[in-house]
Write a protein that holds these residues in place. Structure first.
Motif, PDB file in Angstrom:
ATOM      1  N   CYS A  50     -42.515 -30.903  37.360  1.00 40.07           N
ATOM      2  CA  CYS A  50     -41.066 -31.104  37.481  1.00 40.07           C
ATOM      3  C   CYS A  50     -40.780 -32.555  37.118  1.00 40.07           C
ATOM      4  CB  CYS A  50     -40.615 -30.803  38.911  1.00 40.07           C
ATOM      5  SG  CYS A  50     -38.853 -31.113  39.175  1.00 40.07           S
ATOM      6  N   LEU A  51     -39.914 -32.744  36.141  1.00 35.69           N
ATOM      7  CA  LEU A  51     -39.598 -34.094  35.684  1.00 35.69           C
ATOM      8  C   LEU A  51     -38.740 -34.853  36.689  1.00 35.69           C
ATOM      9  CD1 LEU A  51     -38.873 -33.237  31.953  1.00 35.69           C
ATOM     10  CD2 LEU A  51     -40.968 -34.209  32.923  1.00 35.69           C
ATOM     11  N   ILE A  52     -38.174 -34.161  37.654  1.00 41.29           N
ATOM     12  CA  ILE A  52     -37.313 -34.800  38.652  1.00 41.29           C
ATOM     13  C   ILE A  52     -38.116 -35.300  39.849  1.00 41.29           C
ATOM     14  CG2 ILE A  52     -35.288 -34.484  40.147  1.00 41.29           C
ATOM     15  CD1 ILE A  52     -34.789 -34.298  37.015  1.00 41.29           C
ATOM     16  N   CYS A  53     -38.971 -34.419  40.416  1.00 45.99           N
ATOM     17  CA  CYS A  53     -39.666 -34.794  41.659  1.00 45.99           C
ATOM     18  C   CYS A  53     -41.182 -34.889  41.526  1.00 45.99           C
ATOM     19  CB  CYS A  53     -39.308 -33.824  42.781  1.00 45.99           C
ATOM     20  SG  CYS A  53     -40.065 -32.179  42.610  1.00 45.99           S
ATOM     21  N   GLY A  54     -41.755 -34.399  40.414  1.00 48.91           N
ATOM     22  CA  GLY A  54     -43.192 -34.490  40.215  1.00 48.91           C
ATOM     23  C   GLY A  54     -43.987 -33.313  40.750  1.00 48.91           C
ATOM     24  N   TRP A  55     -43.332 -32.294  41.323  1.00 44.53           N
ATOM     25  CA  TRP A  55     -44.045 -31.112  41.818  1.00 44.53           C
ATOM     26  C   TRP A  55     -44.694 -30.398  40.635  1.00 44.53           C
ATOM     27  CZ3 TRP A  55     -43.790 -25.790  41.178  1.00 44.53           C
ATOM     28  CH2 TRP A  55     -44.470 -25.023  42.135  1.00 44.53           C
ATOM     29  N   ILE A  56     -45.889 -29.847  40.837  1.00 45.84           N
ATOM     30  CA  ILE A  56     -46.640 -29.229  39.740  1.00 45.84           C
ATOM     31  C   ILE A  56     -46.845 -27.740  39.990  1.00 45.84           C
ATOM     32  CG2 ILE A  56     -48.849 -29.187  38.526  1.00 45.84           C
ATOM     33  CD1 ILE A  56     -49.039 -32.220  39.098  1.00 45.84           C
ATOM     34  N   TYR A  57     -46.497 -26.937  38.965  1.00 44.34           N
ATOM     35  CA  TYR A  57     -46.807 -25.510  38.979  1.00 44.34           C
ATOM     36  C   TYR A  57     -48.049 -25.302  38.131  1.00 44.34           C
ATOM     37  CZ  TYR A  57     -46.870 -20.566  37.976  1.00 44.34           C
ATOM     38  OH  TYR A  57     -47.275 -19.261  37.869  1.00 44.34           O
ATOM     39  N   ASN A  58     -49.077 -24.693  38.733  1.00 48.56           N
ATOM     40  CA  ASN A  58     -50.329 -24.415  38.043  1.00 48.56           C
ATOM     41  C   ASN A  58     -50.385 -22.914  37.772  1.00 48.56           C
ATOM     42  OD1 ASN A  58     -53.163 -23.513  37.901  1.00 48.56           O
ATOM     43  ND2 ASN A  58     -53.633 -25.670  38.210  1.00 48.56           N
ATOM     44  N   GLU A  59     -50.437 -22.538  36.493  1.00 50.30           N
ATOM     45  CA  GLU A  59     -50.432 -21.116  36.126  1.00 50.30           C
ATOM     46  C   GLU A  59     -51.610 -20.360  36.732  1.00 50.30           C
ATOM     47  OE1 GLU A  59     -48.163 -21.275  31.818  1.00 50.30           O
ATOM     48  OE2 GLU A  59     -50.344 -21.229  31.844  1.00 50.30           O
TER      49      GLU A  59
ATOM     50  N   ALA B 278     -47.686 -14.266  41.256  1.00 51.16           N
ATOM     51  CA  ALA B 278     -49.124 -14.009  41.333  1.00 51.16           C
ATOM     52  C   ALA B 278     -49.931 -15.056  40.578  1.00 51.16           C
ATOM     53  CB  ALA B 278     -49.427 -12.625  40.770  1.00 51.16           C
ATOM     54  N   PRO B 279     -51.164 -15.332  41.037  1.00 48.45           N
ATOM     55  CA  PRO B 279     -52.055 -16.210  40.267  1.00 48.45           C
ATOM     56  C   PRO B 279     -52.201 -15.691  38.835  1.00 48.45           C
ATOM     57  CG  PRO B 279     -52.978 -15.797  42.436  1.00 48.45           C
ATOM     58  CD  PRO B 279     -51.782 -14.881  42.288  1.00 48.45           C
ATOM     59  N   GLY B 280     -52.216 -16.618  37.881  1.00 51.02           N
ATOM     60  CA  GLY B 280     -52.333 -16.249  36.475  1.00 51.02           C
ATOM     61  C   GLY B 280     -50.996 -16.037  35.782  1.00 51.02           C
ATOM     62  N   THR B 281     -49.885 -16.171  36.514  1.00 49.95           N
ATOM     63  CA  THR B 281     -48.560 -15.980  35.910  1.00 49.95           C
ATOM     64  C   THR B 281     -48.195 -17.175  35.043  1.00 49.95           C
ATOM     65  OG1 THR B 281     -47.823 -14.646  37.791  1.00 49.95           O
ATOM     66  CG2 THR B 281     -46.102 -15.585  36.379  1.00 49.95           C
ATOM     67  N   ARG B 282     -47.942 -16.904  33.784  1.00 49.87           N
ATOM     68  CA  ARG B 282     -47.524 -17.949  32.850  1.00 49.87           C
ATOM     69  C   ARG B 282     -46.139 -18.463  33.239  1.00 49.87           C
ATOM     70  NH1 ARG B 282     -52.150 -19.427  30.563  1.00 49.87           N
ATOM     71  NH2 ARG B 282     -53.211 -17.683  29.603  1.00 49.87           N
ATOM     72  N   PHE B 283     -45.917 -19.752  32.989  1.00 57.29           N
ATOM     73  CA  PHE B 283     -44.636 -20.361  33.340  1.00 57.29           C
ATOM     74  C   PHE B 283     -43.474 -19.630  32.667  1.00 57.29           C
ATOM     75  CE2 PHE B 283     -41.297 -23.641  33.091  1.00 57.29           C
ATOM     76  CZ  PHE B 283     -41.224 -23.996  34.426  1.00 57.29           C
ATOM     77  N   GLU B 284     -43.677 -19.240  31.402  1.00 59.96           N
ATOM     78  CA  GLU B 284     -42.596 -18.552  30.686  1.00 59.96           C
ATOM     79  C   GLU B 284     -42.291 -17.171  31.271  1.00 59.96           C
ATOM     80  OE1 GLU B 284     -46.367 -18.217  28.108  1.00 59.96           O
ATOM     81  OE2 GLU B 284     -45.311 -19.867  29.059  1.00 59.96           O
ATOM     82  N   ASP B 285     -43.222 -16.625  32.066  1.00 59.82           N
ATOM     83  CA  ASP B 285     -43.008 -15.310  32.683  1.00 59.82           C
ATOM     84  C   ASP B 285     -42.344 -15.378  34.058  1.00 59.82           C
ATOM     85  OD1 ASP B 285     -44.113 -14.074  30.463  1.00 59.82           O
ATOM     86  OD2 ASP B 285     -46.140 -14.125  31.305  1.00 59.82           O
ATOM     87  N   ILE B 286     -42.135 -16.592  34.562  1.00 58.94           N
ATOM     88  CA  ILE B 286     -41.412 -16.758  35.826  1.00 58.94           C
ATOM     89  C   ILE B 286     -39.930 -16.487  35.533  1.00 58.94           C
ATOM     90  CG2 ILE B 286     -40.701 -18.433  37.585  1.00 58.94           C
ATOM     91  CD1 ILE B 286     -43.351 -19.862  37.138  1.00 58.94           C
ATOM     92  N   PRO B 287     -39.215 -15.802  36.440  1.00 60.41           N
ATOM     93  CA  PRO B 287     -37.796 -15.508  36.188  1.00 60.41           C
ATOM     94  C   PRO B 287     -36.987 -16.774  35.873  1.00 60.41           C
ATOM     95  CG  PRO B 287     -38.571 -14.336  38.137  1.00 60.41           C
ATOM     96  CD  PRO B 287     -39.685 -15.263  37.723  1.00 60.41           C
ATOM     97  N   GLU B 288     -36.027 -16.628  34.981  1.00 59.87           N
ATOM     98  CA  GLU B 288     -35.209 -17.767  34.537  1.00 59.87           C
ATOM     99  C   GLU B 288     -34.418 -18.416  35.665  1.00 59.87           C
ATOM    100  OE1 GLU B 288     -35.261 -19.476  31.635  1.00 59.87           O
ATOM    101  OE2 GLU B 288     -36.939 -18.146  31.185  1.00 59.87           O
ATOM    102  N   ASP B 289     -34.122 -17.657  36.719  1.00 61.11           N
ATOM    103  CA  ASP B 289     -33.337 -18.225  37.829  1.00 61.11           C
ATOM    104  C   ASP B 289     -34.215 -18.884  38.897  1.00 61.11           C
ATOM    105  OD1 ASP B 289     -34.456 -15.909  38.865  1.00 61.11           O
ATOM    106  OD2 ASP B 289     -32.591 -15.158  39.725  1.00 61.11           O
ATOM    107  N   TRP B 290     -35.528 -18.969  38.646  1.00 57.73           N
ATOM    108  CA  TRP B 290     -36.441 -19.622  39.579  1.00 57.73           C
ATOM    109  C   TRP B 290     -36.107 -21.099  39.684  1.00 57.73           C
ATOM    110  CZ3 TRP B 290     -40.175 -23.460  38.784  1.00 57.73           C
ATOM    111  CH2 TRP B 290     -41.073 -23.653  39.831  1.00 57.73           C
ATOM    112  N   ARG B 291     -36.297 -21.669  40.870  1.00 63.36           N
ATOM    113  CA  ARG B 291     -35.993 -23.079  41.108  1.00 63.36           C
ATOM    114  C   ARG B 291     -37.226 -23.805  41.642  1.00 63.36           C
ATOM    115  NH1 ARG B 291     -31.276 -24.028  38.780  1.00 63.36           N
ATOM    116  NH2 ARG B 291     -30.846 -25.729  40.183  1.00 63.36           N
TER     117      ARG B 291
END
Length: 60
Positions: free
Chosen positions: A12-21, A31-44
């Motif tokens: 996250c460019l705002i707070c630095g939190w990291i999502y690891n696929e 679920a583990p292994g979920t690609r970032f592009e496969d996360i719903p568009e309304d995810w925050r």
């Protein structure tokens, strides 16, 4: 030819939190292994509540 799956991390460019696929975000139903592009568009971002557009792929 390699069978190694290349997972990416997204920061996250705002707070630095990291999502690891590879790890996913099971506590949020991702679920583990979920690609970032496969996360719903309304995810925050779970830390600062910005949208997916404020994330960038990173390599460590």
């Amino acid at each position: 030819m390699s069978d190694i799956i290349e997972y990416r991390s997204w920061v996250c460019l705002i707070c630095g939190w990291i999502y690891n696929e590879e790890e996913g975000l099971p506590e949020e139903g991702i679920a583990p292994g979920t690609r970032f592009e496969d996360i719903p568009e309304d995810w925050r971002c779970p830390l600062c509540d910005v949208g997916k557009g404020d994330f960038a792929a990173v390599e460590f």
